[in-house]
Design an enzyme around this catalytic site. Sequence first.
Site, PDB file in Angstrom:
ATOM      1  CE  LYS A  74      -2.144  -1.492   3.752  1.00 31.32           C
ATOM      2  NZ  LYS A  74      -1.479  -2.819   3.863  1.00 31.32           N
ATOM      3  CB  THR A  75       3.752   2.308   2.135  1.00 30.97           C
ATOM      4  OG1 THR A  75       3.002   1.950   3.292  1.00 30.97           O
ATOM      5  CG2 THR A  75       4.529   3.565   2.393  1.00 30.97           C
ATOM      6  CG  ASP A 122       0.185   3.595   6.982  1.00 26.90           C
ATOM      7  OD1 ASP A 122      -0.650   2.831   6.452  1.00 26.90           O
ATOM      8  OD2 ASP A 122       1.290   3.202   7.411  1.00 26.90           O
ATOM      9  CB  THR A 146      -5.525  -3.923   8.026  1.00 21.84           C
ATOM     10  OG1 THR A 146      -6.127  -3.283   9.141  1.00 21.84           O
ATOM     11  CG2 THR A 146      -4.017  -3.832   8.117  1.00 21.84           C
ATOM     12  NE  ARG A 163       6.678  -4.421   5.613  1.00 23.41           N
ATOM     13  CZ  ARG A 163       5.592  -3.695   5.815  1.00 23.41           C
ATOM     14  NH1 ARG A 163       4.597  -4.201   6.509  1.00 23.41           N
ATOM     15  NH2 ARG A 163       5.502  -2.485   5.343  1.00 23.41           N
TER      16      ARG A 163
END
Length: 343
Positions: free
Chosen positions: A62-63, A107, A154, A213
Amino acid sequence: MTTAAPPTQISVNERNFRPQTLGDFIGQRQLKQTMQLMLYSAKTRKATLEHVAFFGGPGLGKTTLAAIIAHEANSRLHEIAAPSIGRPGDLASALTMLQPNDILFLDEIHALKRDSAETLYSAMEDFKVSIKLSKDSDPITMKVHPFTLIGSTTDFGLLPGPMRARFGHSFHLQPYTLDELVQIIERAAEKMGFFTEEEALQAIARRSRGTPRVALRLLRRCVDVAISSDEDFIDTELVEATMPILGLDALGLEEADRQYLAALIEIYRGGPAGLGAIAANAGLDMSTAKNIVEPALLLMGLVARTPRGRRVTRAGHKHHQTFAQSAASVNWNRIEAADQAAN
Ligand code: ADP
């Protein structure tokens, strides 16, 4: 096997692996197509890009996407973690400092407090904010330059209805396929100057819970092991030797995942059982159980969701039994070794 330059300067900072353009971003095909269209349309109309929301588990990108959009739209990116916003005035001052077409990335937007969320609504819709300088004073209204909000969470369902309605589009990030994860870590290994073999990359990807990640983190630990033995080649043997050191089993389950499975099987006889009850018995907090543990178990087909609750699948049962047996044999070996040493 891929070829790469030998490791000279090794850079393992996560940010170095972030793709810069939509073209470089692996996977999420549907999302990229829609995003491409939105960017093209805004550019052609010389309009500010509409607000977008990204939702999906941690580490899905997302980032990274927010940074890519800023790059593609030639805009400045401002990143704020919503939990760090104390008062509506803090958010209002961040909003009034934005320049035309800037992007504000919020965020964990679900954690925004109610009064701050209300400040955000009028900024999103009318590009203005109203705040009270003191409790009893009249609100003052300030203009905000046209900007794009990118909200990340999320769980989209956690956002209040008025906020959801103000996004031009919301994107649900999906877990990545094995092939996509292999491509992501292959690229990262190359950037770090390591040679890899396809099977080794697959062995890492299989244990990555569908999440870039996690895949990149596992790769970095394999790199650590390679460096410690002065190697520049990551093969299957090295990966298989590294995983147990990290507490990961053959499927890539961690202790928390095994605790969830054990609670479901041993306390609830395989289910069905509610997530809250399983989490409590497994000693996990709800957020970890919901956003990290359960999505991985569902993805691997070890647990299924039913209208009456979660239940273990045949594969989940088998994995639990195998792991329980291998754990028992490891303990037994240790006890034997300790006995022999004592004699
Ligand atoms: P999130 O914001 O969803 O928690 P991030 O954007 O921080 O996730 O991504 C975590 C890591 O995974 C970053 O290093 C990022 O570069 C990498 N990553 C995520 N998605 C992709 C992708 N599709 N292609 C390549 N790398 C990715």
